[in-house]
Design an enzyme around this catalytic site. Structure first.
Site, PDB file in Angstrom:
ATOM      1  N   SER A  77       0.880  -1.133   0.151  1.00  0.00           N
ATOM      2  CA  SER A  77      -0.076  -0.114  -0.020  1.00  0.00           C
ATOM      3  C   SER A  77       0.843   1.328   0.061  1.00  0.00           C
ATOM      4  O   SER A  77       0.651   2.298  -0.694  1.00  0.00           O
ATOM      5  CB  SER A  77      -1.071   0.023   1.130  1.00  0.00           C
ATOM      6  OG  SER A  77      -1.732  -0.984   1.034  1.00  0.00           O
ATOM      7  N   ASN A  78       2.035   1.259   0.741  1.00  0.00           N
ATOM      8  CA  ASN A  78       2.726   2.440   0.823  1.00  0.00           C
ATOM      9  C   ASN A  78       3.573   2.585  -0.675  1.00  0.00           C
ATOM     10  O   ASN A  78       4.131   3.799  -0.962  1.00  0.00           O
ATOM     11  CB  ASN A  78       3.725   2.335   1.934  1.00  0.00           C
ATOM     12  CG  ASN A  78       3.410   2.650   3.111  1.00  0.00           C
ATOM     13  OD1 ASN A  78       2.700   3.718   3.484  1.00  0.00           O
ATOM     14  ND2 ASN A  78       3.096   1.687   4.102  1.00  0.00           N
ATOM     15  N   LYS A 196       0.282 -11.086   6.043  1.00  0.00           N
ATOM     16  CA  LYS A 196       0.186  -9.686   6.881  1.00  0.00           C
ATOM     17  C   LYS A 196      -1.096  -9.288   6.970  1.00  0.00           C
ATOM     18  O   LYS A 196      -1.973  -8.836   6.325  1.00  0.00           O
ATOM     19  CB  LYS A 196       1.112  -8.861   5.904  1.00  0.00           C
ATOM     20  CG  LYS A 196       1.030  -7.522   6.274  1.00  0.00           C
ATOM     21  CD  LYS A 196       1.222  -6.461   5.276  1.00  0.00           C
ATOM     22  CE  LYS A 196       1.330  -4.877   5.806  1.00  0.00           C
ATOM     23  NZ  LYS A 196       1.501  -3.724   4.680  1.00  0.00           N
ATOM     24  N   SER A 198      -3.081  -6.201   8.765  1.00  0.00           N
ATOM     25  CA  SER A 198      -2.963  -5.023   9.137  1.00  0.00           C
ATOM     26  C   SER A 198      -4.152  -4.327   9.769  1.00  0.00           C
ATOM     27  O   SER A 198      -4.147  -3.017   9.932  1.00  0.00           O
ATOM     28  CB  SER A 198      -2.698  -4.042   7.771  1.00  0.00           C
ATOM     29  OG  SER A 198      -1.536  -4.346   7.118  1.00  0.00           O
TER      30      SER A 198
END
EC number: 4.1.3.16
Length: 327
Positions: A77-78, A196, A198
């Site tokens: 996403s970053n 992962k 989040s």
């Protein structure tokens, strides 16, 4: 991207290969690859004219490689992956692999909205150097993305991927949590190595660890803000945006947790919560990139429609770091 003919041949070739081994990653004991550790989800640098700045990407990776990270995530996403073309996404992976030491794992975000596009992107990313694929939940038709649909999607991707697959649940961006029952089912796939998560729900993270305990399946926290709590319930590492600017401190928190120094870990975790919130929930990628500029990396602009911070937002961001002693 792969054309229809190549897609067909890839499907046949990978199906044959996966019937005997999983991308060369399964060991003699049949264990999956170890993904434990800390990973910065790196940003994609842009020039003032919104072109990908591959030189700055390489510079950032060289600086970040001085910390004891297990590896790096690109096109998460970053990395602003929804704003990149397919060729840009692949070039970022290729340049990152060339810039990184071979002992650093490279996890590449290969998720697309369709299963076929995701498989094609995953195969292509493997070809340019990704060690594992991090696959976000497809979400545009989120009302139809129930457990059955998601299990089918991830199973097809994992069946045809030449590299290990990491599930990626990020409800803040997708509006969709990968259901626990789906995670448990997918944890049994020989080419799915972990998740992962989040979402920030530590109870959920603990439940996933508990329900997949009979599998060789690993859970990574998706943020430094709940890293200590995640370790406490059985996570094995984290993909932490804050590691792009406070890499030494996030790795220190990892060490304190792994060595059972819980009191010191708690103190450090407390000091990281506000800065972490600032570069994730409060100000997001523009905030992270601005902070990178302060800490000697290249943050630079975002690609539209993301906008730069206002002066007031920048001041609030700075306060979150200065009040905790990091600036």
């Amino acid at each position: 991207m792969l054309g229809p003919r190549v897609w067909s041949s890839v499907r046949q070739e990978l199906s044959r290969a996966l019937s005997s081994t999983v991308g060369g990653w399964a060991s003699g004991e049949g264990r999956k690859v170890d993904i434990s550790g800390i990973y910065p989800p790196v940003t994609t640098p842009f020039t003032a004219s919104a072109e990908v700045d591959y030189g700055k990407l390489e510079e950032n990776l060289h600086k970040l490689s001085t910390f004891p990270f297990r590896g790096f995530v690109v096109q998460g996403s970053n990395g602003e992956f929804p704003f990149l073309t397919s060729s840009e996404r692949l070039e970022v992976v290729s340049r990152a692999r060339q810039a990184l030491p071979r002992d650093k794992l490279l996890l590449a975000g290969s998720g697309c909205e369709s299963t076929q596009a995701t498989v094609e992107m995953t195969v292509s990313m493997a070809q340019v150097g990704a060690d594992a694929a991090m696959v976000v939940t497809p979400c545009y038709y989120h009302g139809r993305m129930n457990s059955a649909a998601l299990i089918h999607h991830y199973t097809k991707v994992a069946d045809l991927s030449p590299i290990p697959v990491v599930l990626y649940s990020v409800p803040a961006n997708t509006g969709l949590d990968l259901p626990v029952d789906a995670v448990v089912t997918l944890s049994k796939h020989p080419n799915i190595v972990g998740i992962k998560d989040s979402g920030g729900d530590v109870t959920r993270i603990g439940l996933i660890v508990h329900k997949t305990r009979s599998q060789d399946f690993q859970v990574l926290a998706g943020s430094a803000g709940f890293l200590l709590a995640s370790y406490a319930v059985g996570a094995v590492g984290g993909v932490c945006a804050l590691a792009n600017v406070l890499g030494a401190q996030v790795c220190q928190l990892e060490r304190l947790c792994l060595t059972g120094q819980w009191e010191d870990a708690q103190k450090l975790q407390h000091r990281l919560i506000e800065p972490n919130t600032a570069v994730t929930r409060s100000f997001g990628i523009p905030g992270l990139k601005k902070t990178m500029d302060w800490f000697g990396y290249y943050g630079g602009p975002c690609r539209a429609p993301l906008r730069e911070l206002s002066a007031a937002q920048e001041e609030a961001l700075r306060l979150d770091f200065t009040s905790n002693g990091w600036l």
